[in-house]
Design a protein around this motif. Structure first.
Motif, PDB file in Angstrom:
ATOM      1  N   ILE A 110       0.798  -1.193  -0.082  1.00 31.86           N
ATOM      2  CA  ILE A 110      -0.184   0.083  -0.207  1.00 31.86           C
ATOM      3  C   ILE A 110       0.855   1.292   0.032  1.00 31.86           C
ATOM      4  N   GLY A 111       0.646   2.222  -0.650  1.00 35.42           N
ATOM      5  CA  GLY A 111       1.394   3.440  -0.768  1.00 35.42           C
ATOM      6  C   GLY A 111       1.734   3.879  -1.881  1.00 35.42           C
ATOM      7  N   GLY A 112       3.139   4.215  -2.003  1.00 34.71           N
ATOM      8  CA  GLY A 112       3.604   4.380  -3.378  1.00 34.71           C
ATOM      9  C   GLY A 112       3.349   5.890  -3.660  1.00 34.71           C
ATOM     10  N   LYS A 113       3.691   6.860  -2.832  1.00 30.13           N
ATOM     11  CA  LYS A 113       3.419   8.253  -3.086  1.00 30.13           C
ATOM     12  C   LYS A 113       4.714   8.707  -3.985  1.00 30.13           C
ATOM     13  N   GLU A 114       5.527   8.054  -4.291  1.00 30.60           N
ATOM     14  CA  GLU A 114       6.604   8.484  -5.105  1.00 30.60           C
ATOM     15  C   GLU A 114       6.561   9.210  -6.400  1.00 30.60           C
ATOM     16  N   LYS A 115       5.319   9.008  -6.914  1.00 27.90           N
ATOM     17  CA  LYS A 115       5.047   9.569  -8.216  1.00 27.90           C
ATOM     18  C   LYS A 115       4.654  11.227  -7.933  1.00 27.90           C
ATOM     19  N   TRP A 116       4.318  11.425  -6.796  1.00 29.57           N
ATOM     20  CA  TRP A 116       3.742  12.861  -6.549  1.00 29.57           C
ATOM     21  C   TRP A 116       5.002  13.634  -6.146  1.00 29.57           C
ATOM     22  N   LYS A 117       6.074  12.784  -5.771  1.00 28.02           N
ATOM     23  CA  LYS A 117       7.382  13.814  -5.309  1.00 28.02           C
ATOM     24  C   LYS A 117       8.212  14.201  -6.464  1.00 28.02           C
ATOM     25  N   HIS A 118       8.844  15.265  -6.350  1.00 34.13           N
ATOM     26  CA  HIS A 118       9.749  15.795  -7.120  1.00 34.13           C
ATOM     27  C   HIS A 118      10.809  14.791  -7.426  1.00 34.13           C
ATOM     28  N   LYS A 119      11.390  14.865  -8.831  1.00 30.41           N
ATOM     29  CA  LYS A 119      12.304  13.866  -9.238  1.00 30.41           C
ATOM     30  C   LYS A 119      13.714  13.577  -8.194  1.00 30.41           C
ATOM     31  N   SER A 120      13.858  14.897  -7.794  1.00 30.41           N
ATOM     32  CA  SER A 120      15.217  14.652  -6.852  1.00 30.41           C
ATOM     33  C   SER A 120      14.920  14.254  -5.591  1.00 30.41           C
ATOM     34  N   MET A 121      13.647  14.193  -5.325  1.00 28.68           N
ATOM     35  CA  MET A 121      13.100  13.493  -3.835  1.00 28.68           C
ATOM     36  C   MET A 121      12.740  12.068  -3.885  1.00 28.68           C
ATOM     37  N   ARG A 122      12.730  11.541  -5.165  1.00 26.16           N
ATOM     38  CA  ARG A 122      12.303  10.164  -5.183  1.00 26.16           C
ATOM     39  C   ARG A 122      13.472   9.409  -4.953  1.00 26.16           C
ATOM     40  N   THR A 123      13.054   8.049  -4.103  1.00 29.40           N
ATOM     41  CA  THR A 123      14.038   6.863  -3.904  1.00 29.40           C
ATOM     42  C   THR A 123      14.249   6.071  -4.984  1.00 29.40           C
ATOM     43  N   PRO A 124      15.562   5.964  -5.283  1.00 27.94           N
ATOM     44  CA  PRO A 124      16.083   5.399  -6.584  1.00 27.94           C
ATOM     45  C   PRO A 124      15.566   3.678  -6.341  1.00 27.94           C
ATOM     46  N   HIS A 125      15.316   3.185  -7.622  1.00 26.83           N
ATOM     47  CA  HIS A 125      15.002   1.857  -7.915  1.00 26.83           C
ATOM     48  C   HIS A 125      13.881   1.254  -6.994  1.00 26.83           C
ATOM     49  N   THR A 126      12.548   2.034  -7.143  1.00 23.70           N
ATOM     50  CA  THR A 126      11.597   1.772  -6.265  1.00 23.70           C
ATOM     51  C   THR A 126      10.480   1.501  -7.199  1.00 23.70           C
ATOM     52  N   GLN A 127      10.517   0.581  -8.038  1.00 30.11           N
ATOM     53  CA  GLN A 127       9.344   0.330  -8.721  1.00 30.11           C
ATOM     54  C   GLN A 127       8.679  -1.164  -8.342  1.00 30.11           C
ATOM     55  N   GLY A 128       7.469  -1.305  -8.576  1.00 27.31           N
ATOM     56  CA  GLY A 128       6.838  -2.540  -8.311  1.00 27.31           C
ATOM     57  C   GLY A 128       6.709  -2.779  -6.473  1.00 27.31           C
ATOM     58  N   ARG A 129       6.908  -3.850  -6.172  1.00 30.56           N
ATOM     59  CA  ARG A 129       7.235  -4.368  -4.740  1.00 30.56           C
ATOM     60  C   ARG A 129       8.025  -3.783  -4.152  1.00 30.56           C
ATOM     61  N   SER A 130       8.322  -2.700  -3.816  1.00 31.08           N
ATOM     62  CA  SER A 130       9.411  -2.285  -3.024  1.00 31.08           C
ATOM     63  C   SER A 130       8.893  -1.607  -1.723  1.00 31.08           C
ATOM     64  N   THR A 131       9.664  -2.042  -0.600  1.00 26.59           N
ATOM     65  CA  THR A 131       9.211  -1.689   0.550  1.00 26.59           C
ATOM     66  C   THR A 131       9.800  -0.352   1.028  1.00 26.59           C
ATOM     67  N   LYS A 132      10.643   0.220   0.173  1.00 23.30           N
ATOM     68  CA  LYS A 132      11.211   1.507   0.319  1.00 23.30           C
ATOM     69  C   LYS A 132      10.282   2.613   0.371  1.00 23.30           C
ATOM     70  N   THR A 133       9.127   2.448  -0.488  1.00 25.86           N
ATOM     71  CA  THR A 133       8.266   3.423  -0.626  1.00 25.86           C
ATOM     72  C   THR A 133       6.742   2.909  -0.218  1.00 25.86           C
ATOM     73  N   LYS A 134       6.634   1.651  -0.160  1.00 23.04           N
ATOM     74  CA  LYS A 134       5.342   1.081  -0.092  1.00 23.04           C
ATOM     75  C   LYS A 134       5.221   0.086   1.361  1.00 23.04           C
ATOM     76  N   THR A 135       4.149   0.120   1.859  1.00 24.90           N
ATOM     77  CA  THR A 135       4.182  -0.541   3.116  1.00 24.90           C
ATOM     78  C   THR A 135       3.380  -1.901   2.816  1.00 24.90           C
ATOM     79  N   PRO A 136       4.260  -3.045   3.226  1.00 25.51           N
ATOM     80  CA  PRO A 136       3.859  -4.243   3.046  1.00 25.51           C
ATOM     81  C   PRO A 136       2.460  -4.658   4.201  1.00 25.51           C
ATOM     82  N   VAL A 137       1.391  -5.241   3.630  1.00 25.92           N
ATOM     83  CA  VAL A 137       0.314  -5.595   4.387  1.00 25.92           C
ATOM     84  C   VAL A 137      -0.150  -7.235   4.089  1.00 25.92           C
ATOM     85  N   PHE A 138      -0.127  -7.800   5.148  1.00 28.36           N
ATOM     86  CA  PHE A 138      -0.176  -9.308   5.086  1.00 28.36           C
ATOM     87  C   PHE A 138      -1.894  -9.452   5.605  1.00 28.36           C
TER      88      PHE A 138
END
Ligand SMILES: [Zn+2]
Length: 325
Positions: free
Chosen positions: A142-170
């Motif tokens: 859940i989440g993935g607010k990366e697309k709203w962030k400015h390019k310089s603020m985005r976390t690199p390599h965060t496509q798909g199932r990444s816990t860097k920007t998304k929160t896993p829910v079980f």
């Protein structure tokens, strides 16, 4: 205790609970049904009523109102506004936003937001009941607010199932049956869902062991984290998403996927943006709505009222318990 089945609409609710005194009377009757008022501070019995509506504990000598230990403790808002808020929230399928609630109750948006936070505590999932029979397990991000962030603020390599920007829910979902008012057998599903640190085997399997009875049939996708469930005493069946277009008999995870869509709709339709800090509370709310969707509005309101006057557990305590297991 008051029979809440009379309050099947807002008018009957607000006509009955027309003063703080009546609301408090209902709380006293429900909290101490046998008339034996118990001190919330020391647990002493035989507390005596005072002229100001409070009680005095003969044991510890403290005075207390019937609101101590409830979600209404220290509130400056009239109790009827709380009752109406609980009613609105329990009767609207997708929930109520703080903006809407502030308009409906004629209170500030920050009061409405505070109220919603308190009421959401009532949705905490209990950890006493376990699932059995056939249980679908699934995980989402859940989440993935990366697309709203400015390019310089985005976390690199965060496509798909990444816990860097998304929160896993079980989530786990039991397939069950119940007999409806007409005496017919209907299918029903119950769900449980939690924010997790990650979707590794070491995280997910202890949760399954805590909440799904041994010997149950568990259906999952092909995630490696589910390998070895058979050795733990479960009958484990895997959905082959890649190979077949159609679900193979009843080996599918469509039911829990239905819950995830319900959850996403609730978030996008009403709450728009959810911070990680509050995500579990929104999940709890969605779980509560799902698990009580066959109940009537008055049953749900009655259940929420009962919970509102008990001591409420915070979701974080439940989660800490989970991680320690
Ligand atoms: Zn006391």
């Amino acid at each position: 205790m008051i029979d809440f089945s009379h309050f099947d609409n807002l008018i009957s609710l607000t006509s009955y609970f027309n003063s703080d005194r009546i609301c408090k009377q209902a709380i006293v009757e429900a909290r101490w049904a046998d008339g034996d008022v118990v001190c919330p501070y020391c647990g002493g019995h035989h507390c005596v009523p005072r002229k100001d509506g409070k009680f005095r504990c003969k044991h510890c000598g403290r005075n207390f109102s019937c609101l101590v230990g409830t979600i209404f403790e220290n509130t400056k808002l009239p109790l009827i506004k709380w009752f109406v808020a609980m009613y609105l929230i329990s009767s609207h399928k997708k929930g109520v936003s703080s903006h809407q609630l502030s308009r409906d109750l004629h209170i500030t948006q920050s009061s409405a937001w505070y109220m919603l936070q308190k009421i959401r505590l009532l949705y905490s999932q209990d950890d006493a009941t376990s699932f059995e029979g056939t249980v679908e397990c699934d995980e989402v991000y859940i989440g993935g607010k990366e697309k709203w962030k400015h390019k310089s603020m985005r976390t690199p390599h965060t496509q798909g199932r990444s816990t860097k920007t998304k929160t896993p829910v079980f989530g786990m979902m039991e397939r069950g049956e119940f007999v409806n008012a007409k005496g017919e057998v209907e299918n029903i599903t119950y769900v449980r869902a939690f924010v997790v640190e990650n979707t590794n085997k070491a995280t997910l399997q202890p949760i399954i062991q805590q909440f799904v009875d041994n010997g149950s049939r568990i259906i999952t996708d092909e995630l490696n984290a589910y390998n070895g469930l058979s050795e733990l005493g479960y009958c484990h069946e895997v959905v082959n998403h890649g190979a077949a277009e159609y679900a193979d008999g009843d080996v599918f995870t469509n039911s829990i996927e239905g819950f995830w869509s319900h959850f996403r709709r609730m978030i996008t339709g009403c709450y728009h943006d959810v911070s990680d800090e509050h995500l579990q509370q929104y999940i709890d709310e969605a779980v509560y709505r799902w698990n009580t969707r066959k109940a009537s509005e008055t049953e749900r309101f009655s259940d929420m009222f009962t919970k509102s006057i008990g001591l409420v557990r915070k979701w974080s305590e439940i989660r800490v318990g989970l991680m320690a297991a």
